[in-house]
Design an enzyme around this catalytic site. Structure first.
Site, PDB file in Angstrom:
ATOM      1  N   SER A  23      13.157  46.485 -34.554  1.00 43.10           N
ATOM      2  CA  SER A  23      13.791  45.831 -35.635  1.00 43.10           C
ATOM      3  C   SER A  23      14.518  44.893 -34.554  1.00 43.10           C
ATOM      4  O   SER A  23      15.113  43.814 -35.205  1.00 43.10           O
ATOM      5  CB  SER A  23      15.170  46.904 -36.035  1.00 43.10           C
ATOM      6  OG  SER A  23      15.732  47.415 -34.831  1.00 43.10           O
TER       7      SER A  23
ATOM      8  N   HIS B  51      21.796  46.459 -25.269  1.00 45.15           N
ATOM      9  CA  HIS B  51      22.444  47.769 -25.340  1.00 45.15           C
ATOM     10  C   HIS B  51      23.117  48.125 -26.437  1.00 45.15           C
ATOM     11  O   HIS B  51      24.529  46.900 -26.986  1.00 45.15           O
ATOM     12  CB  HIS B  51      23.198  48.218 -23.542  1.00 45.15           C
ATOM     13  CG  HIS B  51      23.111  49.720 -23.626  1.00 45.15           C
ATOM     14  ND1 HIS B  51      22.452  50.331 -23.338  1.00 45.15           N
ATOM     15  CD2 HIS B  51      24.567  49.474 -23.341  1.00 45.15           C
ATOM     16  CE1 HIS B  51      22.807  50.982 -23.461  1.00 45.15           C
ATOM     17  NE2 HIS B  51      24.567  51.021 -23.230  1.00 45.15           N
TER      18      HIS B  51
ATOM     19  N   ASP C 142      20.761  46.607 -11.301  1.00 45.72           N
ATOM     20  CA  ASP C 142      20.967  48.036 -11.796  1.00 45.72           C
ATOM     21  C   ASP C 142      21.086  48.081 -13.330  1.00 45.72           C
ATOM     22  O   ASP C 142      21.475  46.903 -14.262  1.00 45.72           O
ATOM     23  CB  ASP C 142      23.192  47.844 -11.464  1.00 45.72           C
ATOM     24  CG  ASP C 142      22.531  48.581  -9.986  1.00 45.72           C
ATOM     25  OD1 ASP C 142      21.765  48.953  -9.229  1.00 45.72           O
ATOM     26  OD2 ASP C 142      24.045  48.205  -9.610  1.00 45.72           O
TER      27      ASP C 142
HETATM   28  C1  GRF Z   1      18.347  49.158 -29.347  1.00 46.66           C
HETATM   29  O1  GRF Z   1      19.674  49.650 -30.573  1.00 46.66           O
HETATM   30  C2  GRF Z   1      18.328  48.702 -28.689  1.00 46.66           C
HETATM   31  O2  GRF Z   1      20.268  48.045 -28.188  1.00 46.66           O
HETATM   32  C3  GRF Z   1      18.528  49.604 -27.733  1.00 46.66           C
HETATM   33  O3  GRF Z   1      16.959  50.319 -28.409  1.00 46.66           O
HETATM   34  C4  GRF Z   1      17.477  50.296 -30.030  1.00 46.66           C
HETATM   35  C5  GRF Z   1      15.830  49.256 -29.744  1.00 46.66           C
HETATM   36  O4  GRF Z   1      15.438  49.720 -31.316  1.00 46.66           O
HETATM   37  N1  GRF Z   1      17.839  48.865 -26.528  1.00 46.66           N
HETATM   38  P1  GRF Z   1      14.384  48.853 -32.094  1.00 46.66           P
HETATM   39  O5  GRF Z   1      13.402  49.095 -31.413  1.00 46.66           O
HETATM   40  O6  GRF Z   1      14.478  46.776 -31.508  1.00 46.66           O
HETATM   41  O7  GRF Z   1      14.481  48.835 -33.523  1.00 46.66           O
END
Ligand code: GRF
Length: 203
Positions: free
Chosen positions: A15, A112, A146
């Site tokens: 998404s 994140h 990291d």
């Molecule tokens: C999102 O919450 C992103 O922050 C995390 O993994 C999830 C991925 O969702 N790293 P999508 O595949 O972008 O819908």
């Protein structure tokens, strides 16, 4: 304006990838999404990218066994083959070695779902609810060796509401993700965000 060529790495739903593709449709956006790579052949995001007319590739990490270096060399070669300038990690669930990170130093972003430096790692929504935090959010940051560290490019928060479940909280945070990732990529593509000049650190 020469648009920066962006490669997005995904493992699943995609998404955030879709939000970046949508933003890049604007003629004035300084980047174009030139390639989407998934390490999982079954990632639903691949079909979404294909439907949007973006080139896709699968580099299945399981084909490389424990040889993380070989997997990353294949990833890197594919990005070079498509003349990629900038990389966006969007739900890419593989840890990257310092070698790969150094190849894309200052040119690779990650999103994140937390207000870094709080809540690095997995299951952020559950952990936020468990600790009783009143605010939560999302962060786009440069990728450094990291995990979930590196200078912050964009961040925004949402309230944690009474009665929130992981699902309701995740949905609220995801709206933030979809808003701030295109802004962060734009800033990087325009040279307004750089690893050297960023002063705020997520770790
Ligand atoms: C999102 O919450 C992103 O922050 C995390 O993994 C999830 C991925 O969702 N790293 P999508 O595949 O972008 O819908």
């Amino acid at each position: 304006m020469t648009k920066k060529r962006v490669g997005i790495l995904i493992s699943g739903r995609g998404s955030n990838m879709a939000a970046l593709i949508e933003a890049a449709r604007d003629a004035n956006y300084p980047a174009e999404i030139a390639l989407v790579i998934s390490n999982r052949p079954e990632a639903p995001g691949l079909a979404r990218a294909h439907e949007a007319g973006v080139a896709t590739a699968v580099i299945d990490h399981t084909a490389f066994g424990a040889d993380r270096g070989a997997f990353e060399r294949a990833l890197h070669a594919k990005l070079l083959q498509h003349r990629i300038d900038l990389v966006c990690l969007a739900g890419f669930m593989r840890r990257l070695t310092p070698w790969f990170v150094s190849q894309w130093n200052g040119r690779m972003l990650n999103i994140h779902p937390s207000l870094l430096p709080q809540f690095k790692g997995l299951d952020t929504h559950r952990r936020v609810l468990e600790t009783g935090a009143t605010r939560h959010g999302a962060t786009v940051h440069f990728v450094v060796a990291d995990v979930d560290a590196g200078p912050i490019v964009a961040q925004d928060s949402v309230p944690v509401l009474a009665g929130d479940t992981e699902a309701t909280l995740a949905r609220r945070v995801l709206e933030v993700e979809h808003r701030i990732y295109p802004l962060a990529l734009r800033d990087l593509a325009l040279g307004r965000a750089s690893l050297a000049s960023s002063t705020r650190h997520a770790g």
